[in-house]
Design an enzyme around this catalytic site. Structure first.
Site, PDB file in Angstrom:
ATOM      1  N   TRP A 494       0.818  -1.234   0.000  1.00 33.92           N
ATOM      2  CA  TRP A 494       0.000   0.000   0.000  1.00 33.92           C
ATOM      3  C   TRP A 494       0.841   1.269   0.000  1.00 33.92           C
ATOM      4  CZ3 TRP A 494      -0.623  -3.609   4.124  1.00 33.92           C
ATOM      5  CH2 TRP A 494      -1.667  -4.517   3.974  1.00 33.92           C
ATOM      6  N   HIS A 495       2.012   1.204  -0.616  1.00 34.34           N
ATOM      7  CA  HIS A 495       2.841   2.405  -0.706  1.00 34.34           C
ATOM      8  C   HIS A 495       2.769   3.013  -2.100  1.00 34.34           C
ATOM      9  CE1 HIS A 495       5.524   0.709   2.795  1.00 34.34           C
ATOM     10  NE2 HIS A 495       4.290   0.995   3.162  1.00 34.34           N
ATOM     11  N   TYR A 496       1.662   2.800  -2.792  1.00 32.01           N
ATOM     12  CA  TYR A 496       1.522   3.312  -4.159  1.00 32.01           C
ATOM     13  C   TYR A 496       1.646   4.831  -4.169  1.00 32.01           C
ATOM     14  CZ  TYR A 496      -3.212   3.638  -2.325  1.00 32.01           C
ATOM     15  OH  TYR A 496      -4.291   3.913  -1.526  1.00 32.01           O
ATOM     16  N   HIS A 497       2.176   5.335  -5.276  1.00 30.78           N
ATOM     17  CA  HIS A 497       2.483   6.767  -5.384  1.00 30.78           C
ATOM     18  C   HIS A 497       2.555   7.127  -6.864  1.00 30.78           C
ATOM     19  CE1 HIS A 497       6.179   4.346  -5.172  1.00 30.78           C
ATOM     20  NE2 HIS A 497       6.646   5.175  -6.084  1.00 30.78           N
TER      21      HIS A 497
END
Ligand code: FAD
Length: 560
Positions: A494-497
């Protein structure tokens, strides 16, 4: 989950339906998204200016699924419309989640807190001194040192034995070796969030609206002038439309998007800023053509190994991390399915028993199917739930994808593609990480907790394939080929950017290029995920940009 926000402690937080725009009422700054960056930014700007913060979700206060560490998996698994976590599935077939609550990702995340490295700060072009003042501003309010859980201690010792050294002790720094990082859970397991940072603002200048879903930015598009953001249009919890207007003051304020890596590019597109062809296809009037909006979307792949234990292990989220020179980070979680209340629901992607799903064809593995299996799980033996995960995350990553609109309704999640492992170096680093985990699993530290001298890696890989919940078809060689294992069991940390990169969509002051009065300040501007895990830097950035904007407008009088 809406309880609590009218308490006198938070008089500046109101329901969106209470908004009345009296004629002439205007704000110096309108911030869209009360998340990880939006809250510290609003608090800081409110010291000198009138700020309106619009958040589509509800209040985190009084919601036990948010505030208790042991309920981490429960809000992630809650797919109801009022859930603080909104599930979405990328076209890669990976189940993912977006925050939908005041406090944003800090209300649903695993709490691990670690700063970005000095080289990251340099590359971002940030002022090092202000960065070093902004992190502690966050830390003194909501960050703690963890009470290291047995599973995390075993990982720490296992990492050192496997050669991920030196031991750097307790530190917020992102440095090679093994460390124990900070956390937003206090020692009682109570979560502190970015919403708490609002208390550092000036309540007289700050207005926060909950369940205010912003649909678009309104521009003044007079011919011959650059389009200028002048207002935002939003709907309240009853579906009624409102418009909030920007003050037309000296020096000029801004609409600031802090809606996150999915929400901010989505809102630019809905407002007519993006690839012309795509906008025309959706019949959105083009305000400004920019082919880069929604491009450069990345999600750091996560792969995890499940290790069953004979006895229940204490619940823990990330506390210990191994940072390798290859750019593979090793982390862990434990004990998240064994308590009697949690046995009633499924646990999203970190759930071992969900492996039953691997028995049904990928196309039929939907969120609904997961819910159905969850209902049946009370019949499973308790032992099936005992154990912990050791997981790996790839730095960067180098693989990128894109985001595009499927609908002009803001409530409809856009289509997102991350192209996990499309870059060969990401795959190479995943294989390296699994090999490192294999070494850790062989150490006595893990054996002491698992109660088994040594699990053959093949058995663990096999179990992990079965436990995996994504919509990617599995292959028979998943345990023979680590590369295939990486591809088939990829999930998200969940570290999408990305989606609004600096130099492509925003300039170095985070102003949207080609228009006036509009900035984007959040994780959508990152090319790489900062630090070991990103939340520290996203919060820091909110505070940092708040101070920078005040200094730009007020000079020395800006000190807050
Ligand atoms: P967000 O915090 O998501 O903020 C965006 C806000 O905007 C949300 O509140 C959203 O509701 C709101 N919004 C969006 N669209 C609109 C709209 N149209 N109108 C009004 N409001 C809108 N990081 C770590 O460092 N450590 C961890 O342990 C960790 N674990 C994680 C675990 C999970 C399950 C998740 C989801 C994330 C985790 N992260 C972790 C990542 C970290 O939390 C995120 O990178 C960070 O919170 C993103 O911040 P943001 O400001 O970009 O977006």
């Amino acid at each position: 989950s809406g309880r609590g926000f009218t308490k006198p402690r938070y008089p500046y937080i109101k329901k969106a339906s209470g908004f009345s725009s009296a004629p002439g009422e205007a704000y110096d700054y309108i911030i869209v998204g009360g998340g990880t960056a939006g809250c510290p930014l609003a608090a800081t700007l409110s010291h000198k200016f009138k700020v309106l913060l619009l958040e589509r979700g509800g209040s985190p206060y009084g919601n036990r699924n948010i505030s208790r560490l042991q309920n981490f998996h429960i809000s992630l698994a809650d797919t109801s419309p009022s859930s603080p976590a909104q599930a979405f599935i990328s076209t890669d077939g990976v189940i993912n989640s977006r925050a939908r609550v005041l406090g944003g990702g800090t209300c649903i995340n695993a709490g691990f807190y670690t700063r970005a490295s000095p080289s990251y700060v340099n590359a971002a072009g940030w002022d090092g001194q202000l960065v070093n003042e902004s992190y502690p501003w966050v830390e003194k309010r909501i960050v703690y040192w963890p009470n290291v859980a047995p599973w995390q201690a075993a990982l720490r010792d296992g990492l050192l034995e496997a050669g991920v050294s030196p031991f750097n002790g307790y530190t917020f720094d992102h440095i090679y070796g093994t460390k124990v990082g900070g956390t937003i859970f206090d020692r009682r397991g109570f979560r502190h969030t970015a919403a708490d940072l609002l208390a550092a603002g000036n309540p007289n200048n700050l207005r926060v609206l909950l369940r205010a879903s912003v649909q678009k930015i309104v521009f003044d598009t007079q011919a011959g002038r650059r389009p200028k953001a002048v207002a935002v249009q939003f709907k309240d919890e009853n579906g009624r439309q409102h418009q909030a207007v920007l003050a037309d003051g000296e020096g000029g304020g801004d609409v600031i998007l802090s809606a996150g890596a999915i929400g901010s590019p989505q809102l630019l597109l809905l407002s007519g800023i993006g690839p012309k062809h795509d906008l025309e296809k959706m019949r959105i009037p083009v305000v400004l053509h920019n082919q880069h909006v929604g491009k450069g979307m990345s999600d750091n792949p996560m792969n995890s190994i499940f290790i069953p234990t004979k006895k229940p292990v204490r619940q823990s989220l990330i506390q210990t991390v191994g940072i390798t020179k290859m750019g593979t980070f090793i982390e862990a979680s434990s004990g998240f399915s064994q308590s009697s209340d949690s046995i009633q629901c499924h646990h999203g992607i970190m759930s071992a028993e969900i492996g039953q799903l691997s028995a049904i064809p990928p196309a039929q593995r939907s969120l609904e199917a997961a819910q159905k299996y969850a209902r049946n799980k009370q019949n499973l033996p308790r032992e099936a739930f005992r154990g912990g995960f050791i997981l790996e995350k790839i730095d960067g990553p180098l693989s990128t994808g894109e985001l595009s609109l499927l609908d002009t309704d803001v409530d409809c999640s856009p289509s997102v593609t991350f192209n996990y492992f499309s870059h060969p170096y990401d795959l190479k680093r995943c294989v390296y990480g699994i090999r490192t985990i294999e070494k850790i699993v062989r150490t006595k530290h893990i054996a002491k907790l698992s109660g088994v001298d040594e699990y053959p890696m093949e058995v663990l890989l096999n179990m992990s394939v079965k436990a995996n919940l994504n919509l990617v078809p599995k292959h028979t060689n998943d345990t023979a080929s680590i590369q295939q294992f990486c591809r088939d069991t990829v999930i998200t940390i969940w570290h999408y950017h990305g989606g609004c990169h600096v130099g492509k969509v925003v300039d170095h002051d985070y102003r949207v290029m080609g228009v006036a009065g509009l900035r984007v300040i959040d994780g959508s501007t990152f090319v790489n995920s900062p630090g070991t895990n990103p939340q520290a830097t996203v919060m820091m950035m909110g505070r940092y940009m708040g101070v920078k904007i005040l200094r730009e407008r007020l000079g020395r009088a800006a000190e807050v």
